[in-house]
Motif scaffolding. Structure first.
Motif, PDB file in Angstrom:
ATOM      1  N   GLU A 143      70.184  46.248 -16.092  1.00  0.00           N
ATOM      2  CA  GLU A 143      70.935  45.581 -15.034  1.00  0.00           C
ATOM      3  C   GLU A 143      70.727  46.255 -13.680  1.00  0.00           C
ATOM      4  O   GLU A 143      70.811  45.608 -12.635  1.00  0.00           O
ATOM      5  N   GLU A 144      70.441  47.546 -13.683  1.00  0.00           N
ATOM      6  CA  GLU A 144      70.283  48.271 -12.433  1.00  0.00           C
ATOM      7  C   GLU A 144      68.967  47.964 -11.721  1.00  0.00           C
ATOM      8  O   GLU A 144      68.812  48.256 -10.541  1.00  0.00           O
ATOM      9  N   SER A 145      68.000  47.392 -12.433  1.00  0.00           N
ATOM     10  CA  SER A 145      66.711  47.076 -11.810  1.00  0.00           C
ATOM     11  C   SER A 145      66.876  45.928 -10.820  1.00  0.00           C
ATOM     12  O   SER A 145      67.579  44.951 -11.096  1.00  0.00           O
ATOM     13  N   LEU A 146      66.207  46.059  -9.705  1.00  0.00           N
ATOM     14  CA  LEU A 146      66.260  45.036  -8.664  1.00  0.00           C
ATOM     15  C   LEU A 146      64.996  44.187  -8.759  1.00  0.00           C
ATOM     16  O   LEU A 146      63.886  44.684  -8.566  1.00  0.00           O
ATOM     17  N   THR A 147      65.147  42.901  -9.063  1.00  0.00           N
ATOM     18  CA  THR A 147      64.028  41.973  -9.156  1.00  0.00           C
ATOM     19  C   THR A 147      64.068  41.024  -7.975  1.00  0.00           C
ATOM     20  O   THR A 147      65.065  40.331  -7.765  1.00  0.00           O
ATOM     21  N   VAL A 148      62.988  40.990  -7.201  1.00  0.00           N
ATOM     22  CA  VAL A 148      62.916  40.145  -6.009  1.00  0.00           C
ATOM     23  C   VAL A 148      61.803  39.133  -6.210  1.00  0.00           C
ATOM     24  O   VAL A 148      60.621  39.506  -6.288  1.00  0.00           O
ATOM     25  N   TRP A 149      62.169  37.864  -6.311  1.00  0.00           N
ATOM     26  CA  TRP A 149      61.193  36.780  -6.383  1.00  0.00           C
ATOM     27  C   TRP A 149      60.917  36.324  -4.951  1.00  0.00           C
ATOM     28  O   TRP A 149      61.821  35.898  -4.246  1.00  0.00           O
ATOM     29  N   THR A 150      59.669  36.411  -4.519  1.00  0.00           N
ATOM     30  CA  THR A 150      59.312  36.006  -3.163  1.00  0.00           C
ATOM     31  C   THR A 150      58.701  34.619  -3.197  1.00  0.00           C
ATOM     32  O   THR A 150      57.831  34.328  -4.030  1.00  0.00           O
ATOM     33  N   LEU A 151      59.144  33.766  -2.301  1.00  0.00           N
ATOM     34  CA  LEU A 151      58.579  32.424  -2.219  1.00  0.00           C
ATOM     35  C   LEU A 151      57.257  32.458  -1.461  1.00  0.00           C
ATOM     36  O   LEU A 151      57.064  33.259  -0.543  1.00  0.00           O
ATOM     37  N   THR A 152      56.358  31.571  -1.840  1.00  0.00           N
ATOM     38  CA  THR A 152      55.012  31.550  -1.281  1.00  0.00           C
ATOM     39  C   THR A 152      55.035  31.205   0.199  1.00  0.00           C
ATOM     40  O   THR A 152      55.766  30.313   0.632  1.00  0.00           O
ATOM     41  N   MET A 153      54.221  31.888   0.964  1.00  0.00           N
ATOM     42  CA  MET A 153      54.165  31.700   2.409  1.00  0.00           C
ATOM     43  C   MET A 153      53.444  30.402   2.751  1.00  0.00           C
ATOM     44  O   MET A 153      52.696  29.855   1.935  1.00  0.00           O
ATOM     45  N   VAL A 188      53.143  23.501  -2.505  1.00  0.00           N
ATOM     46  CA  VAL A 188      53.754  24.827  -2.428  1.00  0.00           C
ATOM     47  C   VAL A 188      55.223  24.725  -2.040  1.00  0.00           C
ATOM     48  O   VAL A 188      56.081  25.436  -2.592  1.00  0.00           O
ATOM     49  N   ILE A 189      55.539  23.841  -1.114  1.00  0.00           N
ATOM     50  CA  ILE A 189      56.945  23.663  -0.711  1.00  0.00           C
ATOM     51  C   ILE A 189      57.781  23.186  -1.897  1.00  0.00           C
ATOM     52  O   ILE A 189      58.896  23.681  -2.140  1.00  0.00           O
ATOM     53  N   GLU A 190      57.253  22.235  -2.661  1.00  0.00           N
ATOM     54  CA  GLU A 190      57.963  21.734  -3.836  1.00  0.00           C
ATOM     55  C   GLU A 190      58.102  22.824  -4.894  1.00  0.00           C
ATOM     56  O   GLU A 190      59.180  22.999  -5.494  1.00  0.00           O
ATOM     57  N   ALA A 191      57.020  23.572  -5.120  1.00  0.00           N
ATOM     58  CA  ALA A 191      57.065  24.652  -6.104  1.00  0.00           C
ATOM     59  C   ALA A 191      58.036  25.747  -5.677  1.00  0.00           C
ATOM     60  O   ALA A 191      58.732  26.332  -6.525  1.00  0.00           O
ATOM     61  N   ASN A 192      58.107  26.045  -4.386  1.00  0.00           N
ATOM     62  CA  ASN A 192      59.068  27.032  -3.887  1.00  0.00           C
ATOM     63  C   ASN A 192      60.503  26.622  -4.189  1.00  0.00           C
ATOM     64  O   ASN A 192      61.344  27.461  -4.521  1.00  0.00           O
ATOM     65  N   PHE A 193      60.769  25.347  -4.058  1.00  0.00           N
ATOM     66  CA  PHE A 193      62.132  24.873  -4.350  1.00  0.00           C
ATOM     67  C   PHE A 193      62.478  25.099  -5.819  1.00  0.00           C
ATOM     68  O   PHE A 193      63.561  25.619  -6.134  1.00  0.00           O
TER      69      PHE A 193
END
Length: 403
Positions: A155-165, A191-196
């Motif tokens: 639980e202490e791990s920080l996971t950051v999902w970044t959306l595609t530029m 990419v916009i649709e996949a980001n959503f």
């Protein structure tokens, strides 16, 4: 360019294990983090463009790359690692968010050292190289990846999902083999649709989401000619956003910007012209400063260090992101924070040490100053993902235009 400094990065990531997962853009994210952990400099164009080299800035190639066959196929592998006395950063090149190879990476996490921070993105290859109708497959793989990651990591791990530029209209790159060139014109919309989809699912699974598509929508001048990759300035901005995100999650206040990154390859005369232009711009801002901002000018010692304040304006007046504490998640009712004087007073009362201020987050564990002189590690509180949201100015009516 003002950004998070080398000193701040080393302090914040002290004794941390950082894992970066993704394709070529995420490899550049890894490289910029490695560079910043050693000195305040940008990546060169050659460093950004290179792939699979034996060594980059004292890191090492663990697997794949030039040790194997260099190609642009979906089976290309590259594992890199940078290790110092107090930092460990690892990069895995992946072309699909969930596959047999990704399962092997997750098994490494299950049986080996657990990462403190996982920074991950996988999109462009997923939606272009496997199926023409990618939506169902991509969604299912996202579900499996997020579910496995939540099960394996503590639980202490920080996971950051970044959306595609943002992608360009006319794109070319290693992933765009001749067989899929017909998809190039449509891919920026996909990419916009996949980001959503990916951002919504990541939030539902309890991951943090950093919307780089939103952050760089007005910074397209920093995108390279291939319409896919970005220059060194953009990547230092990405690193700064990631570190500020981690600092907020760990209850650490970083006073940014703190330092100016060295302009490599920029003539000295041009640097002086840029500095003069910036000074004139700041003077114009000073003349146009609203009366209510003058009510909480920062102390001289904060202003002299280039802290959270910028010419009298707080961060929320110079950022596309939501104001600090715009949403109060401690209460059941989400309400904006509007008392800027009180917020500034809180900042001025924080304890400062080596350019980083520490506060007790409402979910943080007790901080023992005798044991930890430079870093605070606490359980993070996840930032809720709300794509493309910002505070609408009150002076505009419902049908007004303010962009």
């Amino acid at each position: 360019m003002k950004s998070v400094s080398h000193h701040q990065a080393t302090q914040l990531l002290h004794n941390k294990f950082i894992v970066v997962l993704g394709s070529s853009i995420m490899r550049s994210v890894y490289k910029d983090i490695v560079m910043l952990l050693q000195r305040d400099k940008y990546l060169t164009f050659k460093q950004l463009k290179s792939k699979g080299e034996m060594s980059f800035e004292q890191d090492c190639l663990v697997e794949g790359g030039c040790l194997g066959q260099m190609h642009n196929g979906t089976e290309y592998r590259e594992v890199r690692q940078y290790q110092s006395a107090h930092h460990l950063v690892r990069f895995y090149f992946v072309t699909r968010v969930y596959s047999r190879y990704m399962q092997s990476i997750l098994e490494d996490f299950r049986s080996g050292l657990k990462p403190d921070v996982v920074i991950v993105n996988s999109c462009v290859w997923d939606i272009s190289r496997y199926y023409s109708k990618w939506i169902i497959d991509y969604k299912e793989n996202l579900h499996q990846f997020f579910s496995a990651l939540r099960e394996i990591l503590p639980e202490e791990s920080l996971t950051v999902w970044t959306l595609t530029m943002p992608l360009g209209e006319g794109i070319r790159g290693g992933f765009l083999v001749p067989e899929i060139e017909h998809k190039a014109s449509q891919l920026r919309f996909d990419v916009i649709e996949a980001n959503f989809y990916s951002g919504t699912l990541a939030d539902a699974y309890g991951m943090d989401v950093l919307d780089l598509h939103f952050q760089f929508r007005f910074s397209l001048q920093h995108r390279t000619r291939d319409g896919v990759h970005w220059n060194a300035i953009a990547h230092r901005r990405i690193t700064s956003l990631l570190l500020q995100h981690a600092a907020q999650a760990w209850g650490v206040i970083m006073l940014c910007p703190m330092t100016a990154v060295e302009n490599r390859g920029v003539p000295k005369q041009k640097q002086q012209q840029q500095h003069q232009h910036h000074h004139q711009h700041q003077q114009q801002l000073q003349l146009r400063r609203p009366a209510f901002v003058n009510a909480f000018n920062p102390p001289d010692q904060l202003r002299s260090r280039g802290s959270f304040y910028n010419g009298g304006y707080s961060e929320e007046f110079s950022s596309d992101a939501l104001p600090f504490n715009f949403m109060n998640f401690q209460e059941n009712n989400l309400q904006p924070q509007t008392n800027h004087n009180e917020a500034a007073a809180v900042y001025s009362r924080q304890q400062n040490r080596n350019g980083i201020e520490y506060k007790h987050h409402h979910h943080s564990e007790p901080y023992n100053e005798l044991q930890h002189q430079s870093v605070m590690r606490s359980r993070h509180s996840r930032n809720h993902y709300a794509p493309y949201t910002h505070q609408r100015p009150k002076q505009y009516d419902r049908h007004g235009h303010y962009y």
